[in-house]
Design a protein around this motif. Structure first.
Motif, short mmCIF file in Angstrom:
data_model
loop_
_atom_site.label_atom_id
_atom_site.label_comp_id
_atom_site.label_asym_id
_atom_site.label_seq_id
_atom_site.Cartn_x
_atom_site.Cartn_y
_atom_site.Cartn_z
N LEU A 33 38.41 27.20 33.24
CA LEU A 33 38.27 28.56 33.76
C LEU A 33 36.83 28.80 34.19
N ASP A 34 36.63 29.86 34.95
CA ASP A 34 35.29 30.26 35.39
C ASP A 34 34.46 30.61 34.15
N PRO A 35 33.37 29.88 33.88
CA PRO A 35 32.58 30.13 32.67
C PRO A 35 31.90 31.50 32.65
N SER A 36 31.76 32.16 33.79
CA SER A 36 31.18 33.51 33.80
C SER A 36 32.21 34.56 33.43
N CYS A 37 33.48 34.17 33.40
CA CYS A 37 34.61 35.06 33.08
C CYS A 37 34.78 36.17 34.11
N GLU A 38 34.21 36.01 35.31
CA GLU A 38 34.31 37.03 36.34
C GLU A 38 35.43 36.77 37.34
N THR A 39 35.84 35.51 37.48
CA THR A 39 36.87 35.16 38.45
C THR A 39 38.15 34.74 37.73
N VAL A 40 39.25 35.34 38.15
CA VAL A 40 40.55 34.98 37.58
C VAL A 40 40.97 33.64 38.16
N SER A 41 41.47 32.75 37.30
CA SER A 41 41.80 31.40 37.72
C SER A 41 43.23 31.28 38.25
N ILE A 42 44.08 32.23 37.92
CA ILE A 42 45.49 32.10 38.27
C ILE A 42 45.87 33.16 39.30
N SER A 43 46.66 32.74 40.29
CA SER A 43 47.15 33.69 41.31
C SER A 43 48.66 33.53 41.44
N CYS A 44 49.32 34.64 41.74
CA CYS A 44 50.78 34.65 41.78
C CYS A 44 51.30 35.21 43.09
N GLU A 45 52.45 34.67 43.51
CA GLU A 45 53.22 35.25 44.60
C GLU A 45 54.24 36.17 43.93
N ASP A 46 53.93 37.46 43.93
CA ASP A 46 54.71 38.43 43.17
C ASP A 46 54.63 39.80 43.86
N PRO A 47 55.39 39.99 44.96
CA PRO A 47 55.29 41.24 45.72
C PRO A 47 55.55 42.51 44.89
N ARG A 48 56.37 42.41 43.84
CA ARG A 48 56.65 43.59 43.02
C ARG A 48 55.64 43.77 41.89
N GLU A 49 54.71 42.82 41.75
CA GLU A 49 53.67 42.86 40.72
C GLU A 49 54.25 43.09 39.33
N LEU A 50 55.20 42.24 38.95
CA LEU A 50 55.86 42.36 37.66
C LEU A 50 55.30 41.42 36.60
N VAL A 51 54.69 40.30 37.01
CA VAL A 51 54.26 39.28 36.07
C VAL A 51 52.73 39.19 36.06
N PHE A 52 52.17 39.18 34.84
CA PHE A 52 50.72 39.10 34.67
C PHE A 52 50.41 38.02 33.66
N PHE A 53 49.54 37.08 34.02
CA PHE A 53 49.17 35.97 33.15
C PHE A 53 47.86 36.27 32.44
N GLY A 54 47.73 35.74 31.23
CA GLY A 54 46.49 35.85 30.49
C GLY A 54 45.79 34.51 30.44
N GLU A 55 44.48 34.56 30.55
CA GLU A 55 43.65 33.37 30.43
C GLU A 55 42.83 33.52 29.15
#
Length: 123
Positions: A33-55
């Motif tokens: 993962l980004d060591p600064s914790c500023e950039t999210v590492s995971i991206s999703c194709e989710d037009p309804r924005e139903l799923v959220f991942f945790g890092e």
């Protein structure tokens, strides 16, 4: 849904497929993962924005980092099918049936009343 790995997550590219009844979400991410914790590492194709991942562990050494799990912003589902790949290796292929319950985190009779289900995916 939390991920529980029997060993450290390997570095490299991951692909996730989450099927909520007939709605499919695909996500991609990489470790470390980004060591600064500023950039999210995971991206999703989710037009309804139903799923959220945790890092988890961006400030830690790479061998202690992981994708902690995912959350679904809907209680209107009866089945969740999950597949996880590292590079081209299939790590997880599971189908879950969420059992929703009303929980009151501030005690009985106190707001809010949250409808939730949880499960663990072990691999």
């Amino acid at each position: 849904m939390g991920f529980i790995a029997d060993s450290a997550w390997a570095q490299g590219d991951y692909r996730f497929r989450v099927e909520l009844d007939d709605y499919v979400v695909t996500c991609e991410g990489s470790l470390p993962l980004d060591p600064s914790c500023e950039t999210v590492s995971i991206s999703c194709e989710d037009p309804r924005e139903l799923v959220f991942f945790g890092e988890d562990g961006c400030a830690l050494s790479p061998e202690k980092q992981s994708f902690a799990g995912f959350w679904v912003n809907s209680t209107d589902i009866s089945q969740v099918a999950v597949k996880v790949w590292h590079a081209e290796e299939l790590l997880v292929d599971v189908v879950l049936a969420p059992k929703f319950a009303v929980e009151r985190p501030n005690g009985e009779g106190c707001a809010p009343a949250c409808t939730m289900a949880s499960d663990e995916i072990v691999f």
